[in-house]
Design a protein around this motif. Structure first.
Motif, PDB file in Angstrom:
ATOM      1  N   THR A  14      38.172  43.519  44.430  1.00 33.02           N
ATOM      2  CA  THR A  14      37.137  44.540  44.325  1.00 33.02           C
ATOM      3  C   THR A  14      36.838  45.121  45.696  1.00 33.02           C
ATOM      4  O   THR A  14      36.961  44.439  46.709  1.00 33.02           O
ATOM      5  CB  THR A  14      35.835  43.980  43.732  1.00 33.02           C
ATOM      6  N   GLN A  15      36.451  46.387  45.671  1.00 32.32           N
ATOM      7  CA  GLN A  15      36.078  47.096  46.875  1.00 32.32           C
ATOM      8  C   GLN A  15      34.752  47.763  46.582  1.00 32.32           C
ATOM      9  O   GLN A  15      34.561  48.296  45.491  1.00 32.32           O
ATOM     10  CB  GLN A  15      37.122  48.187  47.142  1.00 32.32           C
ATOM     11  N   GLY A  16      33.866  47.761  47.566  1.00 36.49           N
ATOM     12  CA  GLY A  16      32.589  48.422  47.347  1.00 36.49           C
ATOM     13  C   GLY A  16      31.485  47.419  47.082  1.00 36.49           C
ATOM     14  O   GLY A  16      31.662  46.210  47.237  1.00 36.49           O
ATOM     15  N   ASP A  17      30.358  47.942  46.657  1.00 37.88           N
ATOM     16  CA  ASP A  17      29.126  47.189  46.552  1.00 37.88           C
ATOM     17  C   ASP A  17      29.024  46.455  45.215  1.00 37.88           C
ATOM     18  O   ASP A  17      29.167  47.077  44.171  1.00 37.88           O
ATOM     19  CB  ASP A  17      27.969  48.195  46.659  1.00 37.88           C
ATOM     20  N   ASP A  18      28.730  45.166  45.258  1.00 37.70           N
ATOM     21  CA  ASP A  18      28.557  44.411  44.011  1.00 37.70           C
ATOM     22  C   ASP A  18      27.367  44.915  43.203  1.00 37.70           C
ATOM     23  O   ASP A  18      27.276  44.690  42.006  1.00 37.70           O
ATOM     24  CB  ASP A  18      28.382  42.917  44.293  1.00 37.70           C
ATOM     25  N   THR A  19      26.426  45.588  43.871  1.00 38.07           N
ATOM     26  CA  THR A  19      25.247  46.099  43.180  1.00 38.07           C
ATOM     27  C   THR A  19      25.437  47.552  42.730  1.00 38.07           C
ATOM     28  O   THR A  19      24.492  48.191  42.273  1.00 38.07           O
ATOM     29  CB  THR A  19      24.018  46.033  44.106  1.00 38.07           C
ATOM     30  N   ALA A  20      26.662  48.061  42.871  1.00 41.44           N
ATOM     31  CA  ALA A  20      26.937  49.460  42.506  1.00 41.44           C
ATOM     32  C   ALA A  20      26.592  49.717  41.048  1.00 41.44           C
ATOM     33  O   ALA A  20      26.742  48.836  40.196  1.00 41.44           O
ATOM     34  CB  ALA A  20      28.403  49.782  42.761  1.00 41.44           C
ATOM     35  N   SER A  21      26.150  50.940  40.770  1.00 39.11           N
ATOM     36  CA  SER A  21      25.772  51.261  39.389  1.00 39.11           C
ATOM     37  C   SER A  21      27.006  51.570  38.537  1.00 39.11           C
ATOM     38  O   SER A  21      26.964  51.493  37.325  1.00 39.11           O
ATOM     39  CB  SER A  21      24.810  52.447  39.372  1.00 39.11           C
ATOM     40  N   ILE A  22      28.117  51.913  39.195  1.00 40.89           N
ATOM     41  CA  ILE A  22      29.337  52.266  38.457  1.00 40.89           C
ATOM     42  C   ILE A  22      30.483  51.389  38.920  1.00 40.89           C
ATOM     43  O   ILE A  22      30.784  51.320  40.113  1.00 40.89           O
ATOM     44  CB  ILE A  22      29.703  53.751  38.681  1.00 40.89           C
ATOM     45  N   THR A  23      31.097  50.708  37.980  1.00 44.21           N
ATOM     46  CA  THR A  23      32.285  49.917  38.289  1.00 44.21           C
ATOM     47  C   THR A  23      33.478  50.570  37.618  1.00 44.21           C
ATOM     48  O   THR A  23      33.477  50.796  36.412  1.00 44.21           O
ATOM     49  CB  THR A  23      32.140  48.466  37.796  1.00 44.21           C
ATOM     50  N   ILE A  24      34.477  50.882  38.430  1.00 47.17           N
ATOM     51  CA  ILE A  24      35.702  51.482  37.911  1.00 47.17           C
ATOM     52  C   ILE A  24      36.815  50.455  38.045  1.00 47.17           C
ATOM     53  O   ILE A  24      37.035  49.915  39.132  1.00 47.17           O
ATOM     54  CB  ILE A  24      36.080  52.742  38.715  1.00 47.17           C
ATOM     55  N   ILE A  53      29.634  53.086  43.837  1.00 41.65           N
ATOM     56  CA  ILE A  53      30.879  52.719  43.158  1.00 41.65           C
ATOM     57  C   ILE A  53      31.400  51.362  43.612  1.00 41.65           C
ATOM     58  O   ILE A  53      31.428  51.060  44.801  1.00 41.65           O
ATOM     59  CB  ILE A  53      31.982  53.757  43.461  1.00 41.65           C
ATOM     60  N   ARG A  54      31.825  50.589  42.633  1.00 41.58           N
ATOM     61  CA  ARG A  54      32.607  49.389  42.925  1.00 41.58           C
ATOM     62  C   ARG A  54      33.954  49.626  42.264  1.00 41.58           C
ATOM     63  O   ARG A  54      34.022  50.017  41.097  1.00 41.58           O
ATOM     64  CB  ARG A  54      31.927  48.153  42.340  1.00 41.58           C
ATOM     65  N   PHE A  55      35.028  49.429  43.020  1.00 40.15           N
ATOM     66  CA  PHE A  55      36.372  49.721  42.520  1.00 40.15           C
ATOM     67  C   PHE A  55      37.161  48.422  42.391  1.00 40.15           C
ATOM     68  O   PHE A  55      37.170  47.593  43.294  1.00 40.15           O
ATOM     69  CB  PHE A  55      37.078  50.686  43.487  1.00 40.15           C
ATOM     70  N   VAL A  56      37.793  48.253  41.242  1.00 38.18           N
ATOM     71  CA  VAL A  56      38.580  47.049  40.956  1.00 38.18           C
ATOM     72  C   VAL A  56      39.993  47.493  40.589  1.00 38.18           C
ATOM     73  O   VAL A  56      40.167  48.460  39.846  1.00 38.18           O
ATOM     74  CB  VAL A  56      37.971  46.276  39.759  1.00 38.18           C
ATOM     75  N   PHE A  57      40.987  46.791  41.132  1.00 36.44           N
ATOM     76  CA  PHE A  57      42.370  47.116  40.786  1.00 36.44           C
ATOM     77  C   PHE A  57      42.996  45.933  40.074  1.00 36.44           C
ATOM     78  O   PHE A  57      42.939  44.799  40.568  1.00 36.44           O
ATOM     79  CB  PHE A  57      43.188  47.451  42.038  1.00 36.44           C
ATOM     80  N   ARG A  58      43.596  46.207  38.914  1.00 36.00           N
ATOM     81  CA  ARG A  58      44.386  45.182  38.208  1.00 36.00           C
ATOM     82  C   ARG A  58      45.808  45.692  38.045  1.00 36.00           C
ATOM     83  O   ARG A  58      46.027  46.868  37.796  1.00 36.00           O
ATOM     84  CB  ARG A  58      43.774  44.860  36.836  1.00 36.00           C
ATOM     85  N   HIS A  59      46.730  44.766  38.173  1.00 34.83           N
ATOM     86  CA  HIS A  59      48.156  45.116  38.105  1.00 34.83           C
ATOM     87  C   HIS A  59      48.599  45.351  36.668  1.00 34.83           C
ATOM     88  O   HIS A  59      48.287  44.552  35.781  1.00 34.83           O
ATOM     89  CB  HIS A  59      49.010  43.986  38.687  1.00 34.83           C
ATOM     90  N   PHE A  60      49.340  46.423  36.482  1.00 40.28           N
ATOM     91  CA  PHE A  60      49.954  46.669  35.177  1.00 40.28           C
ATOM     92  C   PHE A  60      51.360  47.214  35.428  1.00 40.28           C
ATOM     93  O   PHE A  60      51.656  48.378  35.143  1.00 40.28           O
ATOM     94  CB  PHE A  60      49.106  47.656  34.354  1.00 40.28           C
ATOM     95  N   PRO A  61      52.236  46.373  36.021  1.00 41.44           N
ATOM     96  CA  PRO A  61      53.572  46.861  36.375  1.00 41.44           C
ATOM     97  C   PRO A  61      54.431  47.102  35.138  1.00 41.44           C
ATOM     98  O   PRO A  61      54.617  46.201  34.329  1.00 41.44           O
ATOM     99  CB  PRO A  61      54.148  45.742  37.241  1.00 41.44           C
ATOM    100  N   LEU A  62      54.903  48.324  34.988  1.00 45.93           N
ATOM    101  CA  LEU A  62      55.790  48.655  33.867  1.00 45.93           C
ATOM    102  C   LEU A  62      57.210  48.334  34.316  1.00 45.93           C
ATOM    103  O   LEU A  62      57.994  49.211  34.675  1.00 45.93           O
ATOM    104  CB  LEU A  62      55.614  50.133  33.501  1.00 45.93           C
TER     105      LEU A  62
END
Length: 172
Positions: A14-24, A53-62
């Protein structure tokens, strides 16, 4: 309506604030051209909305379509074990046009990783398992292509540009 499964945990990047109102949450593939196109837009979203914003990346390798998608995800995870997941994440997208096997070590050096450690970690089962868990999470969440975005746990119907537009409108 598809929802994110499992919920975000400390296993996520995760990147950004844990208290962010929007999680992407983005399910992405480092070799996918659409993810490559979405990358600068996601950067812009993070810059524009900052702490909201809090940004989360998950892997989805095709992996069937993109031969370097899985190894690139491995490189990002191996960098993550040295605390540099996001640096490798950015470097992979910024060098997407020249993805190949040699690139991973080169980027690892560029971002200042211990190369031997990086190579050892890249071979670890734990990393492969983490990527497979992310992929399974995508399947369970209803991901049918990359990039796929989830906003506050609900699948967003559209690409990065649509997402940016929606955020701008809701901020007004």
């Amino acid at each position: 309506m598809s929802t994110l499964k499992p919920e975000i945990s400390n296993l996520d990047h995760t990147q950004g604030d844990d208290t962010a109102s929007i999680t992407i949450v983005e399910f992405g593939d480092y070799q996918c051209p659409y993810c490559g196109d979405a990358y600068p837009i996601m950067k812009e979203i993070e810059e524009t909305f900052g702490h909201q914003i809090r940004f989360v990346f998950r892997h989805f390798p095709l992996a069937n379509a993109h031969e370097f998608a899985f190894p690139a995800a491995v490189a990002a995870e191996a960098a993550g074990l040295q605390g540099k997941f996001w640096e490798m994440h950015n470097a992979l997208y910024e060098n997407q046009y020249r993805l190949n096997v040699e690139l991973f070590d080169e980027l690892a050096e560029t971002i200042g990783l211990d190369l031997e450690q990086f190579q050892r970690d890249s071979a670890s089962e734990e990393i492969k398992q983490k990527i497979e868990d992310d992929f399974d999470s995508g399947v369970r969440s209803g991901v049918n292509g990359t990039p796929s975005f989830y906003v506050n746990g609900t699948k967003f119907d559209g690409g990065a540009t649509d997402l940016y537009q929606m955020l701008k409108e809701s901020a007004e």
